[in-house]
Design an enzyme around this catalytic site. Structure first.
Site, PDB file in Angstrom:
ATOM      1  N   GLY A  69      34.477  39.720  26.442  1.00  0.00           N
ATOM      2  CA  GLY A  69      34.339  38.585  25.537  1.00  0.00           C
ATOM      3  C   GLY A  69      33.247  38.794  24.498  1.00  0.00           C
ATOM      4  O   GLY A  69      33.391  38.401  23.343  1.00  0.00           O
ATOM      5  N   THR A  70      32.153  39.414  24.910  1.00  0.00           N
ATOM      6  CA  THR A  70      31.049  39.631  23.969  1.00  0.00           C
ATOM      7  C   THR A  70      31.521  40.488  22.800  1.00  0.00           C
ATOM      8  O   THR A  70      31.238  40.191  21.631  1.00  0.00           O
ATOM      9  CB  THR A  70      29.862  40.315  24.692  1.00  0.00           C
ATOM     10  OG1 THR A  70      29.398  39.421  25.713  1.00  0.00           O
ATOM     11  CG2 THR A  70      28.729  40.635  23.747  1.00  0.00           C
ATOM     12  N   GLN A 198      35.965  30.580  28.024  1.00  0.00           N
ATOM     13  CA  GLN A 198      36.000  29.642  29.153  1.00  0.00           C
ATOM     14  C   GLN A 198      37.281  28.820  29.176  1.00  0.00           C
ATOM     15  O   GLN A 198      37.708  28.348  30.232  1.00  0.00           O
ATOM     16  CB  GLN A 198      34.786  28.704  29.110  1.00  0.00           C
ATOM     17  CG  GLN A 198      33.455  29.389  29.337  1.00  0.00           C
ATOM     18  CD  GLN A 198      33.279  29.928  30.753  1.00  0.00           C
ATOM     19  OE1 GLN A 198      33.956  29.514  31.693  1.00  0.00           O
ATOM     20  NE2 GLN A 198      32.367  30.873  30.915  1.00  0.00           N
ATOM     21  N   HIS A 220      37.211  38.955  32.819  1.00  0.00           N
ATOM     22  CA  HIS A 220      36.628  38.684  34.139  1.00  0.00           C
ATOM     23  C   HIS A 220      36.483  37.198  34.462  1.00  0.00           C
ATOM     24  O   HIS A 220      36.081  36.836  35.565  1.00  0.00           O
ATOM     25  CB  HIS A 220      35.305  39.444  34.328  1.00  0.00           C
ATOM     26  CG  HIS A 220      34.119  38.914  33.598  1.00  0.00           C
ATOM     27  ND1 HIS A 220      33.123  38.214  34.229  1.00  0.00           N
ATOM     28  CD2 HIS A 220      33.754  38.994  32.302  1.00  0.00           C
ATOM     29  CE1 HIS A 220      32.183  37.906  33.350  1.00  0.00           C
ATOM     30  NE2 HIS A 220      32.540  38.362  32.168  1.00  0.00           N
ATOM     31  N   THR A 256      39.124  55.791  22.862  1.00  0.00           N
ATOM     32  CA  THR A 256      40.300  55.914  23.727  1.00  0.00           C
ATOM     33  C   THR A 256      40.519  54.602  24.460  1.00  0.00           C
ATOM     34  O   THR A 256      39.596  54.051  25.051  1.00  0.00           O
ATOM     35  CB  THR A 256      40.092  57.069  24.724  1.00  0.00           C
ATOM     36  OG1 THR A 256      39.861  58.252  23.965  1.00  0.00           O
ATOM     37  CG2 THR A 256      41.307  57.251  25.612  1.00  0.00           C
ATOM     38  N   CYS A 344      24.017  34.115  31.498  1.00  0.00           N
ATOM     39  CA  CYS A 344      23.283  34.931  30.533  1.00  0.00           C
ATOM     40  C   CYS A 344      21.862  34.435  30.349  1.00  0.00           C
ATOM     41  O   CYS A 344      20.978  35.196  30.009  1.00  0.00           O
ATOM     42  CB  CYS A 344      23.994  34.900  29.185  1.00  0.00           C
ATOM     43  SG  CYS A 344      25.733  35.103  29.393  1.00  0.00           S
TER      44      CYS A 344
END
Ligand code: PLP
Length: 404
Positions: A69-70, A198, A220, A256, A344
């Site tokens: 996501g980041t 989210q 995740h 890749t 975080c």
């Protein structure tokens, strides 16, 4: 152990592991290789892309696989703003909401620091929602004379390169009126990104229905591995790549391809979407009972975020007179795992920027505890968790023992 920290992460689902296993072992080819092994990998990647595209109701070429996501947020915010600014130099402003994840906030800060953009923060109300009218007036920017839309100067007259408002907040669960905000941005001809990390798995995420130009997801949070993700990027919107090299992902992201994680992401998203309507309704009902129980049993406790426009999976509270960390420790002693805010921000002494943006005083924000649920959560687990919260607050002296 009762895991009430699903907004931080989820275990990888068996189906995702089974789907990706061949591409970690026997079918380990590089999708760029011109032999059978490579072609098998390329076909698996194409299938995964098609599956994600069909779940999102978009074209396969609009799906960019990322390492989470980041990265999806970075590519959207930096990539779109830089590309728009290069095409139309007058576009130097970037708008983000006051409750964005650091992945968006810090990407915008980078644009300001290194590329001379001006970053403006769209305020939220006490529930954490952006008001579309406020958003519209900020998009107008500059002279104010023409009101919304920024139709006020030379060339196209538009000076905003990108606006980004998250779909649902990771700390408080508040859901934004994304379709309305996207419509405002579209009318102003400003590219609009939403961080749906989210929201995915709980809310409808078809970008075409939401009207967004870009949408980020993280594997995740959905039962795929950490380090997997997707950025949806609408066909005609260009994003300057962050990674340069062999031109994979149609030039948007060189390197890749992680075939196994793309396959796992597609499998996890397919399951999440199939289960979503029933899971969202069931978990929302359990969340309501949990919230009602906590507010009733713990006097002075405060629910943060919007009362109804919230993720089915998130219940977050402040317990004035405690510290969030001490409540967490007491809960962990009782085998309940949750979080004091976003994972975080964990370990930082600063009060949550999200809670302070809601107008919550910093000493109250320090008492925040977030409970977030997976679709597997049960009523019995939440009953046990509710008792554990009461027990924890009794132990730290915030409640009279046996008071409830
Ligand atoms: N955006 C939001 C709203 C999140 O909650 C998270 C993770 O917690 C991210 C972005 C970052 O995603 P990732 O952990 O995949 O980098």
């Amino acid at each position: 152990m009762i895991f009430l920290d699903a907004a931080a992460t989820t275990p990888v689902r068996r189906e995702a592991i089974e789907a990706m296993w061949p591409y970690l072992t026997g079918q380990f080819g590089n999708p760029s290789s011109h032999h059978g092994l490579g072609e098998t990998a390329a076909a698996a990647l194409a299938d995964a892309r098609e599956e994600v595209a069909s779940l999102l109701g978009c074209l396969p070429g609009e799906v960019i696989f990322t390492a989470g996501g980041t990265e999806a947020d970075n590519l959207a915010v930096k990539g779109i703003a830089l590309a728009r600014h290069a095409a139309e130099p007058a576009r130097r402003r970037v708008l983000i909401s006051a409750v964005e994840h650091p992945a968006v906030q810090e990407s915008a800060a980078y644009l300001q620091r290194c590329h001379g953009f001006s970053v403006e923060v769209v305020p939220v109300d006490a529930d954490g929602r952006v008001d579309p009218a406020v958003f519209a007036s900020l998009l107008g920017g500059g002279d104010g004379a023409t009101g919304v839309r920024g139709v006020h100067s030379h060339n196209t007259g538009i000076d905003v390169a990108l606006a980004s408002v998250m779909y649902a907040n990771n700390e408080i669960g508040t859901v934004q009126p994304i379709a309305e905000l996207a419509a405002v941005a579209r009318a102003a001809e400003v590219p609009f990104h939403t961080d749906a990390v989210q929201a995915a798995g709980w809310l409808p995420i078809k970008p075409g229905l939401l009207g967004v130009d870009a949408l980020s997801m993280s594997g995740h949070k959905l039962g795929a591995p950490k380090g997997s993700g997707v950025l949806y990027l609408r066909g005609r919107v260009h994003a300057e790549p962050l990674l340069h090299g062999g031109g994979q992902e149609r030039g948007a992201r060189s390197g890749t391809e992680n075939v196994a994680f793309a396959v796992a992401f597609a499998a996890a998203l397919r399951l999440a979407e199939a289960e979503r309507p029933a899971a969202a309704a069931r978990v929302a009902a359990l969340r309501e009972a949990f919230i009602a129980g906590i507010l009733h049993r713990i006097s002075g406790s405060v629910l943060t975020g919007h009362r109804t426009e919230r993720l089915p999976s998130v219940a977050s509270f402040c317990f004035p007179g405690t510290s969030g960390e001490s409540v967490l420790l007491e809960l962990e002693r009782r085998s309940i795992l949750c979080s004091s805010g976003s994972a975080c921000a964990a370990g930082s002494d600063e009060p949550s920027a999200v809670l302070t943006a809601l107008g919550i005083r910093s000493e109250v924000a320090q008492t925040a505890v977030r409970f977030s649920f997976s679709s597997a959560i049960t009523e019995a687990e939440l009953r046990t968790a509710g008792d554990a919260v009461v027990g924890a607050l009794e132990t730290i002296g915030r409640l009279q023992p046996g008071s409830r």
